[in-house]
Scaffold this motif. Structure first.
Motif, PDB file in Angstrom:
ATOM      1  N   ALA A 127      38.546  33.855  60.221  1.00 45.57           N
ATOM      2  CA  ALA A 127      37.492  32.851  60.049  1.00 45.57           C
ATOM      3  C   ALA A 127      36.194  33.627  59.806  1.00 45.57           C
ATOM      4  CB  ALA A 127      37.430  31.909  61.234  1.00 45.57           C
ATOM      5  N   PHE A 128      35.094  33.266  60.470  1.00 47.54           N
ATOM      6  CA  PHE A 128      33.857  34.036  60.311  1.00 47.54           C
ATOM      7  C   PHE A 128      33.574  34.902  61.532  1.00 47.54           C
ATOM      8  CE2 PHE A 128      31.775  31.381  56.747  1.00 47.54           C
ATOM      9  CZ  PHE A 128      31.980  32.382  55.831  1.00 47.54           C
ATOM     10  N   ASN A 129      34.638  35.365  62.178  1.00 40.82           N
ATOM     11  CA  ASN A 129      34.487  36.314  63.276  1.00 40.82           C
ATOM     12  C   ASN A 129      34.448  37.720  62.699  1.00 40.82           C
ATOM     13  OD1 ASN A 129      34.844  34.540  65.841  1.00 40.82           O
ATOM     14  ND2 ASN A 129      36.508  33.903  64.470  1.00 40.82           N
ATOM     15  N   ASP A 130      33.286  38.114  62.196  1.00 45.35           N
ATOM     16  CA  ASP A 130      33.092  39.449  61.658  1.00 45.35           C
ATOM     17  C   ASP A 130      33.104  40.471  62.801  1.00 45.35           C
ATOM     18  OD1 ASP A 130      32.815  38.471  59.057  1.00 45.35           O
ATOM     19  OD2 ASP A 130      30.640  38.267  59.219  1.00 45.35           O
ATOM     20  N   PRO A 131      33.341  41.755  62.494  1.00 48.25           N
ATOM     21  CA  PRO A 131      33.401  42.757  63.563  1.00 48.25           C
ATOM     22  C   PRO A 131      32.229  42.739  64.548  1.00 48.25           C
ATOM     23  CG  PRO A 131      34.236  43.702  61.539  1.00 48.25           C
ATOM     24  CD  PRO A 131      33.728  42.330  61.182  1.00 48.25           C
ATOM     25  N   PRO A 132      30.976  42.555  64.109  1.00 46.91           N
ATOM     26  CA  PRO A 132      29.888  42.581  65.090  1.00 46.91           C
ATOM     27  C   PRO A 132      29.896  41.425  66.086  1.00 46.91           C
ATOM     28  CG  PRO A 132      29.061  43.011  62.872  1.00 46.91           C
ATOM     29  CD  PRO A 132      30.462  42.509  62.723  1.00 46.91           C
ATOM     30  N   ASP A 135      35.035  38.357  69.354  1.00 49.45           N
ATOM     31  CA  ASP A 135      35.253  38.539  70.780  1.00 49.45           C
ATOM     32  C   ASP A 135      36.658  38.039  71.096  1.00 49.45           C
ATOM     33  OD1 ASP A 135      35.331  38.547  73.542  1.00 49.45           O
ATOM     34  OD2 ASP A 135      33.440  37.468  73.817  1.00 49.45           O
ATOM     35  N   PHE A 136      37.550  38.963  71.445  1.00 49.20           N
ATOM     36  CA  PHE A 136      38.932  38.579  71.719  1.00 49.20           C
ATOM     37  C   PHE A 136      39.054  37.743  72.991  1.00 49.20           C
ATOM     38  CE2 PHE A 136      40.777  42.524  69.350  1.00 49.20           C
ATOM     39  CZ  PHE A 136      40.418  41.951  68.139  1.00 49.20           C
ATOM     40  N   ASN A 137      38.011  37.736  73.810  1.00 52.05           N
ATOM     41  CA  ASN A 137      38.009  36.944  75.047  1.00 52.05           C
ATOM     42  C   ASN A 137      36.877  35.923  75.056  1.00 52.05           C
ATOM     43  OD1 ASN A 137      40.200  38.443  76.497  1.00 52.05           O
ATOM     44  ND2 ASN A 137      38.748  40.136  76.248  1.00 52.05           N
ATOM     45  N   ASP A 138      36.535  35.445  73.877  1.00 54.13           N
ATOM     46  CA  ASP A 138      35.417  34.499  73.749  1.00 54.13           C
ATOM     47  C   ASP A 138      35.668  33.267  74.615  1.00 54.13           C
ATOM     48  OD1 ASP A 138      33.284  32.840  72.670  1.00 54.13           O
ATOM     49  OD2 ASP A 138      33.308  34.197  70.959  1.00 54.13           O
ATOM     50  N   LEU A 172      29.105  28.330  61.234  1.00 53.06           N
ATOM     51  CA  LEU A 172      29.847  27.838  62.392  1.00 53.06           C
ATOM     52  C   LEU A 172      31.307  28.241  62.198  1.00 53.06           C
ATOM     53  CD1 LEU A 172      28.399  24.212  62.591  1.00 53.06           C
ATOM     54  CD2 LEU A 172      27.453  26.322  63.561  1.00 53.06           C
ATOM     55  N   THR A 173      31.955  28.695  63.265  1.00 57.11           N
ATOM     56  CA  THR A 173      33.327  29.177  63.117  1.00 57.11           C
ATOM     57  C   THR A 173      34.161  28.919  64.353  1.00 57.11           C
ATOM     58  OG1 THR A 173      34.677  31.110  62.547  1.00 57.11           O
ATOM     59  CG2 THR A 173      32.786  31.507  63.969  1.00 57.11           C
ATOM     60  N   LEU A 174      35.456  28.698  64.148  1.00 62.84           N
ATOM     61  CA  LEU A 174      36.397  28.786  65.247  1.00 62.84           C
ATOM     62  C   LEU A 174      36.411  30.231  65.724  1.00 62.84           C
ATOM     63  CD1 LEU A 174      37.289  26.028  64.041  1.00 62.84           C
ATOM     64  CD2 LEU A 174      39.637  26.660  64.631  1.00 62.84           C
ATOM     65  N   THR A 175      36.517  30.431  67.013  1.00 61.31           N
ATOM     66  CA  THR A 175      36.540  31.784  67.580  1.00 61.31           C
ATOM     67  C   THR A 175      37.945  32.374  67.508  1.00 61.31           C
ATOM     68  OG1 THR A 175      36.978  30.941  69.793  1.00 61.31           O
ATOM     69  CG2 THR A 175      34.651  31.208  69.150  1.00 61.31           C
ATOM     70  N   VAL A 176      38.046  33.647  67.825  1.00 65.92           N
ATOM     71  CA  VAL A 176      39.364  34.305  67.821  1.00 65.92           C
ATOM     72  C   VAL A 176      40.319  33.638  68.813  1.00 65.92           C
ATOM     73  CG1 VAL A 176      40.592  36.459  68.272  1.00 65.92           C
ATOM     74  CG2 VAL A 176      38.447  36.493  66.972  1.00 65.92           C
ATOM     75  N   GLU A 207      41.492  46.108  67.903  1.00 63.49           N
ATOM     76  CA  GLU A 207      40.111  46.110  68.373  1.00 63.49           C
ATOM     77  C   GLU A 207      39.260  45.251  67.463  1.00 63.49           C
ATOM     78  OE1 GLU A 207      38.923  50.201  68.166  1.00 63.49           O
ATOM     79  OE2 GLU A 207      38.845  50.221  65.983  1.00 63.49           O
ATOM     80  N   THR A 208      38.080  44.881  67.946  1.00 64.44           N
ATOM     81  CA  THR A 208      37.211  43.982  67.188  1.00 64.44           C
ATOM     82  C   THR A 208      36.611  44.639  65.957  1.00 64.44           C
ATOM     83  OG1 THR A 208      35.349  44.524  68.651  1.00 64.44           O
ATOM     84  CG2 THR A 208      36.643  42.548  69.178  1.00 64.44           C
ATOM     85  N   ALA A 209      36.722  45.967  65.820  1.00 63.07           N
ATOM     86  CA  ALA A 209      36.289  46.611  64.578  1.00 63.07           C
ATOM     87  C   ALA A 209      37.092  46.086  63.394  1.00 63.07           C
ATOM     88  CB  ALA A 209      36.434  48.130  64.692  1.00 63.07           C
ATOM     89  N   CYS A 210      38.305  45.631  63.644  1.00 60.49           N
ATOM     90  CA  CYS A 210      39.111  44.892  62.670  1.00 60.49           C
ATOM     91  C   CYS A 210      39.675  43.680  63.396  1.00 60.49           C
ATOM     92  CB  CYS A 210      40.240  45.744  62.107  1.00 60.49           C
ATOM     93  SG  CYS A 210      41.265  44.845  60.907  1.00 60.49           S
ATOM     94  N   PRO A 211      38.939  42.573  63.394  1.00 60.50           N
ATOM     95  CA  PRO A 211      39.384  41.408  64.170  1.00 60.50           C
ATOM     96  C   PRO A 211      40.813  40.970  63.879  1.00 60.50           C
ATOM     97  CG  PRO A 211      37.119  41.114  63.461  1.00 60.50           C
ATOM     98  CD  PRO A 211      37.618  42.359  62.788  1.00 60.50           C
ATOM     99  N   ALA A 212      41.267  41.119  62.618  1.00 66.89           N
ATOM    100  CA  ALA A 212      42.612  40.678  62.264  1.00 66.89           C
ATOM    101  C   ALA A 212      43.697  41.471  62.977  1.00 66.89           C
ATOM    102  CB  ALA A 212      42.818  40.770  60.755  1.00 66.89           C
ATOM    103  N   SER A 213      43.365  42.617  63.546  1.00 75.03           N
ATOM    104  CA  SER A 213      44.365  43.405  64.273  1.00 75.03           C
ATOM    105  C   SER A 213      44.945  42.625  65.455  1.00 75.03           C
ATOM    106  CB  SER A 213      43.762  44.731  64.755  1.00 75.03           C
ATOM    107  OG  SER A 213      42.693  44.499  65.677  1.00 75.03           O
ATOM    108  N   ILE A 214      44.202  41.664  65.980  1.00 72.69           N
ATOM    109  CA  ILE A 214      44.668  40.865  67.115  1.00 72.69           C
ATOM    110  C   ILE A 214      45.898  40.043  66.748  1.00 72.69           C
ATOM    111  CG2 ILE A 214      43.239  38.829  66.674  1.00 72.69           C
ATOM    112  CD1 ILE A 214      43.930  40.411  70.117  1.00 72.69           C
TER     113      ILE A 214
END
Length: 233
Positions: A127-132, A135-138, A172-176, A207-214
């Motif tokens: 979505a729009f969860n860019d690396p900066p 948050d995997f625990n948002d 606006l985005t859905l979170t991880v 890691e959040t440096a590449c959010p898709a890794s989750i």
């Protein structure tokens, strides 16, 4: 790739509808999804009147009539062709972004989507969860975010905006966690611009440096690639 991914999505929706009266699905809105959406809507056996649709994100301040609106994208590539039970859109033009995020989060809680069709950004975003901002625990399901430059440049690459300056800076985005708690996921990721993100997502650290890794921790996610996006693997 798009045809195969779309057919897989259609099959899963039909399987869900065999077991329950209706289903809620979250859709990505991006050029990378066009072929998959075309294949999905072409399946005559999907009972769209039993499908409630959500989407992942929308630019802050953008109306549904804007050419780059993600609500407009889904209307053009899906809802103009099939009639869903309901479509709940994120109102980018809402006067109170925080309240709009809370409204949409409540809808997600109410309908509990069972399936998501998503993409991966050039910077590895979901979505729009860019690396900066990923948050995997948002603690939130939906939030307002600032878009990073790589993400904004991608919107120019995709042809949504003529220049970087024209791309909105917030969305606006859905979170991880909102995406990861959906039981079944299909990721559709074509093209040479995604090859570095794909390599990082599959072979780099989670890691959040590449959010898709989750997505590697998801219990039922399938990644569809083409030769270009998979070229560094």
């Amino acid at each position: 790739m798009g045809k195969v991914a779309g057919a897989a999505a259609a099959t899963h929706i039909k399987q869900l509808l065999k077991a329950q009266p209706d289903v809620a699905v979250v859709f990505a809105s991006a050029p990378s999804q066009i072929e998959a959406l075309a294949a999905l809507r072409a399946d005559p056996e999907v009972e769209w009147h039993r499908v409630t649709a959500f989407h992942m994100d929308e630019y802050v301040g953008m109306s549904e009539s804007h050419p780059a609106s993600f609500r407009r994208f889904l209307k053009q590539h899906l809802f103009d062709h099939v009639k869903v039970k309901a479509f709940y859109g994120l109102s980018g033009e809402a006067a109170d972004a925080t309240a709009e995020c809370a409204r949409y989060a409540a809808l997600l809680e109410e309908h509990s989507p069972q399936f998501v069709i998503l993409g991966i950004g050039e910077n590895g975003h979901l979505a729009f969860n860019d690396p900066p901002v990923a948050d995997f625990n948002d603690p939130l399901l939906v939030k307002e975010v600032t878009l990073d430059e790589v993400c904004r440049q991608q919107q120019v690459h995709d042809g949504a905006f003529p220049t970087l300056d024209a791309v909105p800076r917030t969305a606006l985005t859905l979170t991880v966690p909102a995406l990861m708690r959906i039981p079944r996921a299909i990721a559709v990721v074509p093209g040479p611009m995604k090859k570095h993100a794909v390599k990082a997502a599959l072979e780099g650290p989670i890691e959040t440096a590449c959010p898709a890794s989750i997505l590697r921790t998801h219990t039922n996610a399938t990644l569809f690639l083409d030769h270009d996006s998979a070229s560094l693997l």
